[in-house]
Design a protein around this motif. Structure first.
Motif, mmCIF file in Angstrom:
data_model
loop_
_atom_site.group_PDB
_atom_site.id
_atom_site.type_symbol
_atom_site.label_atom_id
_atom_site.label_comp_id
_atom_site.label_asym_id
_atom_site.label_seq_id
_atom_site.Cartn_x
_atom_site.Cartn_y
_atom_site.Cartn_z
ATOM 1 N N ILE A 194 63.865 8.922 25.791
ATOM 2 C CA ILE A 194 63.946 9.293 24.390
ATOM 3 C C ILE A 194 62.519 9.296 23.845
ATOM 4 O O ILE A 194 61.907 8.239 23.696
ATOM 5 C CB ILE A 194 64.844 8.312 23.597
ATOM 6 C CG1 ILE A 194 66.221 8.184 24.247
ATOM 7 C CG2 ILE A 194 64.962 8.759 22.144
ATOM 8 C CD1 ILE A 194 67.031 9.454 24.303
ATOM 9 N N GLU A 195 62.005 10.477 23.602
ATOM 10 C CA GLU A 195 60.626 10.631 23.135
ATOM 11 C C GLU A 195 60.508 10.132 21.693
ATOM 12 O O GLU A 195 61.470 10.173 20.927
ATOM 13 C CB GLU A 195 60.208 12.101 23.203
ATOM 14 C CG GLU A 195 60.301 12.710 24.595
ATOM 15 C CD GLU A 195 59.316 12.141 25.583
ATOM 16 O OE1 GLU A 195 58.258 11.633 25.148
ATOM 17 O OE2 GLU A 195 59.592 12.189 26.786
ATOM 18 N N ASN A 196 59.305 9.692 21.327
ATOM 19 C CA ASN A 196 59.065 9.223 19.967
ATOM 20 C C ASN A 196 59.353 10.305 18.925
ATOM 21 O O ASN A 196 59.815 10.001 17.830
ATOM 22 C CB ASN A 196 57.636 8.701 19.819
ATOM 23 C CG ASN A 196 57.475 7.327 20.444
ATOM 24 O OD1 ASN A 196 58.443 6.583 20.578
ATOM 25 N ND2 ASN A 196 56.263 7.003 20.825
ATOM 26 N N GLU A 197 59.095 11.572 19.278
ATOM 27 C CA GLU A 197 59.371 12.651 18.333
ATOM 28 C C GLU A 197 60.864 12.749 18.033
ATOM 29 O O GLU A 197 61.249 13.034 16.899
ATOM 30 C CB GLU A 197 58.847 13.975 18.876
ATOM 31 C CG GLU A 197 57.345 14.107 18.780
ATOM 32 C CD GLU A 197 56.857 15.486 19.175
ATOM 33 O OE1 GLU A 197 57.608 16.462 19.014
ATOM 34 O OE2 GLU A 197 55.717 15.568 19.633
ATOM 35 N N ILE A 198 61.717 12.517 19.023
ATOM 36 C CA ILE A 198 63.163 12.550 18.803
ATOM 37 C C ILE A 198 63.569 11.387 17.902
ATOM 38 O O ILE A 198 64.383 11.552 16.986
ATOM 39 C CB ILE A 198 63.932 12.509 20.144
ATOM 40 C CG1 ILE A 198 63.699 13.804 20.920
ATOM 41 C CG2 ILE A 198 65.424 12.281 19.916
ATOM 42 C CD1 ILE A 198 64.286 13.813 22.314
ATOM 43 N N LYS A 199 62.980 10.224 18.147
ATOM 44 C CA LYS A 199 63.282 9.061 17.304
ATOM 45 C C LYS A 199 62.846 9.323 15.866
ATOM 46 O O LYS A 199 63.579 9.046 14.918
ATOM 47 C CB LYS A 199 62.582 7.815 17.848
ATOM 48 C CG LYS A 199 63.087 7.366 19.200
ATOM 49 C CD LYS A 199 62.244 6.207 19.699
ATOM 50 C CE LYS A 199 62.515 5.906 21.155
ATOM 51 N NZ LYS A 199 61.634 4.840 21.659
ATOM 52 N N LYS A 200 61.644 9.887 15.711
ATOM 53 C CA LYS A 200 61.140 10.192 14.363
ATOM 54 C C LYS A 200 62.039 11.213 13.682
ATOM 55 O O LYS A 200 62.359 11.077 12.494
ATOM 56 C CB LYS A 200 59.707 10.705 14.434
ATOM 57 C CG LYS A 200 59.104 10.967 13.059
ATOM 58 C CD LYS A 200 57.683 11.430 13.152
ATOM 59 C CE LYS A 200 57.039 11.709 11.818
ATOM 60 N NZ LYS A 200 57.860 12.095 10.728
ATOM 61 N N SER A 201 62.473 12.223 14.407
ATOM 62 C CA SER A 201 63.358 13.240 13.841
ATOM 63 C C SER A 201 64.672 12.622 13.369
ATOM 64 O O SER A 201 65.193 12.984 12.307
ATOM 65 C CB SER A 201 63.626 14.326 14.883
ATOM 66 O OG SER A 201 64.560 15.250 14.398
ATOM 67 N N ALA A 202 65.196 11.681 14.137
ATOM 68 C CA ALA A 202 66.443 11.011 13.745
ATOM 69 C C ALA A 202 66.252 10.236 12.458
ATOM 70 O O ALA A 202 67.099 10.284 11.544
ATOM 71 C CB ALA A 202 66.917 10.084 14.870
ATOM 72 N N ILE A 203 65.143 9.530 12.334
ATOM 73 C CA ILE A 203 64.838 8.782 11.117
ATOM 74 C C ILE A 203 64.647 9.734 9.941
ATOM 75 O O ILE A 203 65.149 9.504 8.837
ATOM 76 C CB ILE A 203 63.606 7.874 11.307
ATOM 77 C CG1 ILE A 203 63.876 6.812 12.376
ATOM 78 C CG2 ILE A 203 63.175 7.238 9.983
ATOM 79 C CD1 ILE A 203 65.039 5.891 12.079
#
Length: 134
Positions: free
Chosen positions: A118-127
């Motif tokens: 799970i890339e940081n960009e995906i985590k940021k997008s979820a937030i």
């Protein structure tokens, strides 16, 4: 896909490029020409080289257990391409059910979960999606 006792048939929509390739062979007896797995992986290595995908990567030598730096085209394989497909799909669509249905994996498969991070960009997008709903 029929590695085990049960047969699982996959249906995957094809893009324009895939359809062009299939159209080239539509008059043959088989959908596509057969190529052995070894020749297939050798061809993938050559395609990487021709495309200029030769950056250096760190790999673990299975005999010496030492890290080595090698050009990525020398270790490219169909399995690497499959893992890359899963990773690229997750960057655009983080839904294991849809991705698993394309690749033939169960969303709870241990092998499937190893194919991705799970890339940081995906985590940021979820937030960010949560913030939009406020």
């Amino acid at each position: 896909k029929a590695k085990q006792k049960h047969v699982n048939t996959l249906g995957v929509p094809l893009d324009e490029t895939s359809m062009e390739i299939i159209d080239r062979y539509k008059n043959g007896e088989k959908l596509l020409p057969f190529i052995s797995e070894q020749k297939y992986n050798k061809a993938i290595k050559e395609i990487f080289k021709l495309a200029g995908i030769t950056r250096k990567v760190v790999v673990l030598n299975s005999l010496t257990l030492e890290e080595e730096i090698v050009p990525i085209n020398t270790i490219a394989s169909s399995h690497m391409c499959r893992r890359n497909l899963v990773g690229n799909l997750y960057q655009r669509l983080p839904d294991p059910a849809i991705i698993g249905s394309i690749t033939g994996h169960s969303p709870t498969s241990r092998a499937f979960s190893r194919y991705r991070t799970i890339e940081n960009e995906i985590k940021k997008s979820a937030i960010d999606q949560l913030n939009l709903k406020r």
